[in-house]
Design a protein around this motif. Structure first.
Motif, PDB file in Angstrom:
ATOM      1  N   ALA A  31       0.846  -1.207   0.000  1.00  0.00           N
ATOM      2  CA  ALA A  31       0.000   0.000   0.000  1.00  0.00           C
ATOM      3  C   ALA A  31       0.874   1.246   0.000  1.00  0.00           C
ATOM      4  O   ALA A  31       0.598   2.206  -0.730  1.00  0.00           O
ATOM      5  N   LEU A  32       1.928   1.226   0.786  1.00  0.00           N
ATOM      6  CA  LEU A  32       2.861   2.350   0.806  1.00  0.00           C
ATOM      7  C   LEU A  32       3.457   2.574  -0.582  1.00  0.00           C
ATOM      8  O   LEU A  32       3.515   3.703  -1.077  1.00  0.00           O
ATOM      9  N   LEU A  33       3.861   1.503  -1.237  1.00  0.00           N
ATOM     10  CA  LEU A  33       4.439   1.614  -2.577  1.00  0.00           C
ATOM     11  C   LEU A  33       3.413   2.067  -3.603  1.00  0.00           C
ATOM     12  O   LEU A  33       3.700   2.908  -4.462  1.00  0.00           O
ATOM     13  N   ILE A 161      -1.500   2.914   3.966  1.00  0.00           N
ATOM     14  CA  ILE A 161      -2.018   4.171   3.409  1.00  0.00           C
ATOM     15  C   ILE A 161      -1.589   5.349   4.283  1.00  0.00           C
ATOM     16  O   ILE A 161      -1.170   6.397   3.772  1.00  0.00           O
ATOM     17  N   ILE A 162      -1.664   5.183   5.600  1.00  0.00           N
ATOM     18  CA  ILE A 162      -1.237   6.247   6.512  1.00  0.00           C
ATOM     19  C   ILE A 162       0.259   6.508   6.347  1.00  0.00           C
ATOM     20  O   ILE A 162       0.699   7.665   6.288  1.00  0.00           O
ATOM     21  N   ALA A 163       1.057   5.443   6.266  1.00  0.00           N
ATOM     22  CA  ALA A 163       2.504   5.608   6.082  1.00  0.00           C
ATOM     23  C   ALA A 163       2.808   6.310   4.764  1.00  0.00           C
ATOM     24  O   ALA A 163       3.688   7.179   4.703  1.00  0.00           O
ATOM     25  N   LEU A 168       4.277  11.113   1.670  1.00  0.00           N
ATOM     26  CA  LEU A 168       3.903  12.073   0.642  1.00  0.00           C
ATOM     27  C   LEU A 168       3.870  13.499   1.170  1.00  0.00           C
ATOM     28  O   LEU A 168       4.169  14.440   0.426  1.00  0.00           O
ATOM     29  N   VAL A 169       3.540  13.677   2.435  1.00  0.00           N
ATOM     30  CA  VAL A 169       3.635  15.013   3.032  1.00  0.00           C
ATOM     31  C   VAL A 169       5.096  15.450   3.023  1.00  0.00           C
ATOM     32  O   VAL A 169       5.423  16.586   2.655  1.00  0.00           O
TER      33      VAL A 169
END
Length: 191
Positions: A31-33, A161-163, A168-169
């Motif tokens: 999900a992070l990727l 998704i949170i990571a 992304l921030v």
């Protein structure tokens, strides 16, 4: 059993199985990727097409090509790949795609490379990985399968998704596109 009985039942089932524990870790990293590449792709597309109508036209065409390719791969190729190399192997190809793609983007992040990487990723995810991933849940007894899937979607997926949101921030404020690609290489290597 109350509103927490289903998630807790899923957690217990995942905790008791080494396969499901590894799947949970994998889903978090994937999900992070996935969302990190989505960010890189969106940034490249908006830089290339600053006018909203041209951007919408490009994205519509791209999504149509990606979904059409995924449909063809799913219908014509996926079963042969699963039969030849195995479902787990085909699911495990996705981190390799991320590793290679982010590795290439760490060296050169041209628009064509970003688009090619995103096209390959979306085709593989929708045409091969998603059906293979769902097939892996068949090892879970039917009476616990829904709880396990719910837990996977509620905890590991959302954690990834949170990571990715945190990454992304940072990417938007501090990191360069090359830094995001290097982070993608590191996460894909772990995945």
């Amino acid at each position: 059993g109350g509103p927490w009985s289903q998630p807790l039942g899923g957690y217990r089932a995942v905790r008791s199985s080494s396969l499901l524990r590894w799947m949970a870790v994998s889903l978090t990293l994937l999900a992070l990727l996935y969302f990190s590449l989505g960010f890189v792709f969106a940034r490249a597309a908006t830089s290339r097409f600053p006018e909203a109508d041209r951007l919408a036209g490009f994205l519509g065409l791209f999504m149509g090509v990606a979904n059409g390719a995924a449909l063809l791969v799913s219908l014509l190729v996926a079963n042969r790949l699963f039969a030849t190399a195995g479902t787990v192997t085909m699911v495990a190809v996705l981190p390799v795609i991320y590793l290679g793609g982010f590795g290439v983007l760490a060296v050169s992040s041209s628009f064509a490379l970003v688009v090619a990487f995103r096209l390959l990723q979306m085709t593989w995810v929708n045409g091969v990985w998603a059906p293979g991933w769902q097939a892996l849940f068949n090892v879970v007894p039917p009476e616990r399968r829904d709880r396990v899937r719910t837990f996977m979607d509620a905890v590991p997926l959302q954690t990834g998704i949170i990571a990715s949101g945190a990454l992304l921030v940072l990417a938007d404020r501090v990191l360069t596109p090359g830094d995001v690609a290097l982070a993608g290489v590191a996460v894909a290597a772990v995945a």
